[in-house]
Design a protein around this motif. Structure first.
Motif, mmCIF file in Angstrom:
data_model
loop_
_atom_site.group_PDB
_atom_site.id
_atom_site.type_symbol
_atom_site.label_atom_id
_atom_site.label_comp_id
_atom_site.label_asym_id
_atom_site.label_seq_id
_atom_site.Cartn_x
_atom_site.Cartn_y
_atom_site.Cartn_z
ATOM 1 N N ALA A 145 -46.566 12.741 -2.054
ATOM 2 C CA ALA A 145 -45.878 11.484 -2.548
ATOM 3 C C ALA A 145 -44.264 12.061 -2.633
ATOM 4 C CB ALA A 145 -46.178 10.741 -3.624
ATOM 5 N N ARG A 146 -44.208 13.599 -2.994
ATOM 6 C CA ARG A 146 -42.971 14.357 -3.029
ATOM 7 C C ARG A 146 -42.327 14.710 -1.971
ATOM 8 N NH1 ARG A 146 -41.474 20.215 -2.967
ATOM 9 N NH2 ARG A 146 -39.831 20.032 -4.579
ATOM 10 N N ARG A 147 -43.028 14.808 -0.824
ATOM 11 C CA ARG A 147 -42.412 14.925 0.738
ATOM 12 C C ARG A 147 -42.313 14.084 1.815
ATOM 13 N NH1 ARG A 147 -47.995 18.542 3.058
ATOM 14 N NH2 ARG A 147 -47.699 20.590 2.281
ATOM 15 N N ILE A 148 -42.725 12.469 0.583
ATOM 16 C CA ILE A 148 -42.190 11.205 1.063
ATOM 17 C C ILE A 148 -40.800 11.356 0.443
ATOM 18 C CG2 ILE A 148 -42.429 9.074 1.438
ATOM 19 C CD1 ILE A 148 -45.400 9.265 0.931
ATOM 20 N N ALA A 149 -40.492 11.363 -0.037
ATOM 21 C CA ALA A 149 -39.331 10.816 -1.003
ATOM 22 C C ALA A 149 -38.064 12.244 -0.529
ATOM 23 C CB ALA A 149 -39.168 11.419 -2.541
ATOM 24 N N LEU A 150 -38.917 13.457 -0.346
ATOM 25 C CA LEU A 150 -37.922 14.148 0.269
ATOM 26 C C LEU A 150 -37.769 14.242 1.765
ATOM 27 C CD1 LEU A 150 -39.330 17.911 -0.934
ATOM 28 C CD2 LEU A 150 -36.832 16.568 -1.591
ATOM 29 N N SER A 151 -38.446 13.601 2.490
ATOM 30 C CA SER A 151 -38.361 13.256 3.951
ATOM 31 C C SER A 151 -37.242 11.977 4.076
ATOM 32 C CB SER A 151 -39.648 12.364 4.080
ATOM 33 O OG SER A 151 -39.170 12.343 6.069
ATOM 34 N N ILE A 152 -37.573 11.385 3.251
ATOM 35 C CA ILE A 152 -36.301 10.133 3.202
ATOM 36 C C ILE A 152 -35.192 11.034 2.795
ATOM 37 C CG2 ILE A 152 -36.039 7.634 1.907
ATOM 38 C CD1 ILE A 152 -38.986 7.411 2.073
ATOM 39 N N ASN A 153 -35.011 11.300 1.931
ATOM 40 C CA ASN A 153 -33.560 11.374 1.031
ATOM 41 C C ASN A 153 -33.055 12.651 2.239
ATOM 42 O OD1 ASN A 153 -33.817 10.408 -1.685
ATOM 43 N ND2 ASN A 153 -35.090 11.798 -2.242
ATOM 44 N N ASP A 154 -33.603 13.396 2.644
ATOM 45 C CA ASP A 154 -32.861 13.655 3.657
ATOM 46 C C ASP A 154 -32.623 12.770 5.055
ATOM 47 O OD1 ASP A 154 -33.535 16.290 2.288
ATOM 48 O OD2 ASP A 154 -35.678 17.515 4.006
ATOM 49 N N PHE A 155 -32.756 12.645 5.076
ATOM 50 C CA PHE A 155 -32.559 11.647 6.313
ATOM 51 C C PHE A 155 -31.495 11.016 6.243
ATOM 52 C CE2 PHE A 155 -32.639 7.210 8.249
ATOM 53 C CZ PHE A 155 -32.571 7.314 9.519
ATOM 54 N N ILE A 156 -31.815 10.070 5.068
ATOM 55 C CA ILE A 156 -30.378 8.843 4.405
ATOM 56 C C ILE A 156 -28.838 9.696 3.584
ATOM 57 C CG2 ILE A 156 -29.775 7.596 2.518
ATOM 58 C CD1 ILE A 156 -32.420 6.752 2.634
ATOM 59 N N GLY A 157 -29.700 11.162 3.179
ATOM 60 C CA GLY A 157 -28.178 11.889 2.885
ATOM 61 C C GLY A 157 -28.035 11.904 1.115
ATOM 62 N N SER A 158 -28.499 10.702 0.590
ATOM 63 C CA SER A 158 -28.817 11.035 -0.710
ATOM 64 C C SER A 158 -30.251 10.286 -1.516
ATOM 65 C CB SER A 158 -27.384 9.106 -0.881
ATOM 66 O OG SER A 158 -28.277 8.127 -0.437
ATOM 67 N N PRO A 159 -29.998 10.686 -2.486
ATOM 68 C CA PRO A 159 -31.134 10.603 -3.103
ATOM 69 C C PRO A 159 -31.390 8.970 -3.496
ATOM 70 C CG PRO A 159 -29.483 11.181 -4.886
ATOM 71 C CD PRO A 159 -29.040 11.358 -2.903
ATOM 72 N N ALA A 160 -31.754 8.538 -2.360
ATOM 73 C CA ALA A 160 -32.555 6.780 -2.674
ATOM 74 C C ALA A 160 -33.455 6.883 -2.995
ATOM 75 C CB ALA A 160 -31.935 6.423 -1.104
ATOM 76 N N ALA A 161 -34.802 7.709 -2.614
ATOM 77 C CA ALA A 161 -36.222 7.799 -2.729
ATOM 78 C C ALA A 161 -36.491 8.511 -4.399
ATOM 79 C CB ALA A 161 -37.092 8.180 -1.708
ATOM 80 N N THR A 162 -37.163 8.219 -5.124
ATOM 81 C CA THR A 162 -38.021 9.221 -6.224
ATOM 82 C C THR A 162 -39.298 9.024 -6.316
ATOM 83 O OG1 THR A 162 -36.009 8.649 -7.258
ATOM 84 C CG2 THR A 162 -37.789 9.670 -8.529
ATOM 85 N N PRO A 163 -40.530 9.564 -6.427
ATOM 86 C CA PRO A 163 -41.839 9.776 -6.465
ATOM 87 C C PRO A 163 -41.807 9.728 -8.222
ATOM 88 C CG PRO A 163 -41.268 12.346 -6.015
ATOM 89 C CD PRO A 163 -39.341 11.528 -6.346
ATOM 90 N N GLU A 164 -42.309 7.997 -8.134
ATOM 91 C CA GLU A 164 -43.181 8.111 -9.915
ATOM 92 C C GLU A 164 -44.034 8.320 -9.933
ATOM 93 O OE1 GLU A 164 -42.120 4.000 -9.707
ATOM 94 O OE2 GLU A 164 -40.340 3.926 -9.681
ATOM 95 N N ASP A 165 -45.356 8.765 -9.561
ATOM 96 C CA ASP A 165 -46.281 9.052 -9.295
ATOM 97 C C ASP A 165 -47.273 9.541 -8.199
ATOM 98 O OD1 ASP A 165 -47.545 6.242 -9.102
ATOM 99 O OD2 ASP A 165 -46.676 5.799 -10.318
ATOM 100 N N PRO A 166 -48.448 10.071 -8.547
ATOM 101 C CA PRO A 166 -49.267 10.363 -7.226
ATOM 102 C C PRO A 166 -49.031 8.984 -6.044
ATOM 103 C CG PRO A 166 -50.538 10.768 -8.497
ATOM 104 C CD PRO A 166 -49.322 9.820 -9.715
ATOM 105 N N ALA A 167 -49.253 8.327 -6.364
ATOM 106 C CA ALA A 167 -49.204 6.665 -5.704
ATOM 107 C C ALA A 167 -48.073 5.987 -4.710
ATOM 108 C CB ALA A 167 -50.612 6.277 -5.877
ATOM 109 N N THR A 168 -47.236 6.055 -5.820
ATOM 110 C CA THR A 168 -46.033 5.454 -6.147
ATOM 111 C C THR A 168 -45.055 6.082 -5.721
ATOM 112 O OG1 THR A 168 -47.092 4.093 -7.255
ATOM 113 C CG2 THR A 168 -44.716 4.048 -7.033
#
Length: 374
Positions: free
Chosen positions: A207-230
């Motif tokens: 979940a954390r890797r998904i959020a970091l990958s999205i934020n690196d691609f967009i260039g802004s903190p748009a994704a946040t991991p809320e729990d292991p499944a979300t």
């Protein structure tokens, strides 16, 4: 010239190594975000209905044994203006069935879907039958589709006076494009400002890797991991597009997935599946097989002449016990999955014996993995 050529060859080798190494690691345990998450709002809905299949060649329900079929048939005929109350109905060409279907996401009114049909009573086969108009209801009790059409089955049943042959399951069938969608599920995906990504295999690291990958691609903190499944995604301020454009951009991003060390055991079939992160501390393993063979060899004892005795059967049992002992094998600390499998295979252990060994190693505290028994 030779020195310059050597420098070029070394540089080319370094570039090739740098290109090859990331590709190898990515292909080992990486996946697209599209393949490891479900997007909120993009989902199917299950539909179910109860109906009648008619036109069967004497292979339908026995009305005496299936009162629900008789009641449904009488109710249907009454709606069509035929009164059969109190009459003795003996038709065997009708079968009560359950009809199921999956309503695809964002299906529009008037589009078609496939439906599945399964006999509910004691019908022998649905071959040649036609499903009458059947409302398909959702979990909220509302009608979302209507099903009707000729039933196609994959099996058959043929019987004679002394033999019966059955291939497949003749009491289940399918109607391709047999459902007509009558109600749409209202959900405007493009108007959303925030959505959740649901991981199909929940894990904090993934979940954390998904959020970091999205934020690196967009260039802004748009994704946040809320729990292991979300993982929640917010539409960035000033983004040139809506949430659909954003999802289209990020679903092809590749993420290294991570899973906990786990061993899955199916005791019924003897299947064992171990993850790559399973580790074992230093432990010694020995296993023995005990085989008991019992054979009956009865002998016939004849009486003496003129003794008026009777012929008797004297039982004789041949009992053999064979025990095969394997050597005590030491499994070194933190061995890899391949080394663990090779070591256990070297002992000549069957899958069912391996299940008991793994459970014993877990009980000793030497197995750093979770065991899940199906």
């Amino acid at each position: 010239m030779n020195l310059r050529l050597a420098k070029h060859l070394i540089a080319a080798a370094l570039v090739a190594t740098s290109l090859l190494t990331p590709f190898t690691s990515l292909s080992a345990a990486s996946a697209r975000i599209k393949d490891i998450v479900d997007i909120e709002g993009i989902r199917e809905n299950q539909l179910v209905g109860y109906g009648l299949v008619v036109g069967l060649n004497g292979t339908g329900d026995s009305l005496n044994n299936s009162p629900f079929t008789k009641q449904s048939l009488q109710a249907m005929l009454e709606r069509l203006g035929v009164n059969t109350r109190g009459e003795n109905m003996r038709t065997a060409n009708v079968a009560a069935v359950m009809v199921t279907a999956n309503l695809p996401a964002f299906s529009t009114q008037g589009s078609r879907l496939d439906v599945n049909v399964a006999a509910l009573g004691d019908a022998k086969s649905l071959q040649g039958g036609t499903l009458l108009v059947t409302p398909l209801l959702g979990a909220d009790g509302e009608v979302y589709a209507i099903a009707q059409g000729s039933v196609t089955i994959n099996g058959f049943k043929a019987s004679g006076d002394a033999a019966t042959i059955t291939s497949g399951v003749p009491t289940t069938g399918r109607i391709s494009s047999g459902g007509l969608i009558e109600r749409e599920i209202g959900f405007s995906l493009g108007a959303q400002r925030s959505l959740r990504l649901a991981l199909r295999n929940p894990d904090l690291t993934t979940a954390r890797r998904i959020a970091l990958s999205i934020n690196d691609f967009i260039g802004s903190p748009a994704a946040t991991p809320e729990d292991p499944a979300t993982v929640r995604i917010n539409l960035p301020y000033g983004f040139n597009g809506n949430i659909v454009d954003l999802l289209t951009d990020i679903e092809q991003l590749v993420v290294d997935t991570d899973l906990p060390a786990k061993i899955v055991i199916d005791e019924n079939s003897g299947i064992i599946v171990m993850g790559q992160d399973v580790r074992v501390s230093t432990v010694a393993v020995a296993q023995s097989n005990l085989t008991v063979t019992i054979a009956e060899n009865p002998t016939i004892v004849q009486p003496e002449p003129l003794s008026l005795g009777q012929t008797a059967v004297q039982p004789a049992t041949n009992l053999q016990v064979t025990q095969t002992d394997s050597k005590l094998a030491v499994v070194p600390t933190t061995v890899s999955l391949q080394e663990l499998v090779d070591g256990l295979n070297a002992l000549g252990i069957s899958p069912r014996d391996l299940i008991a060994i793994l459970q014993a190693i877990k009980a000793s505290g030497a197995l750093q993995a979770e065991i899940e028994v199906l």
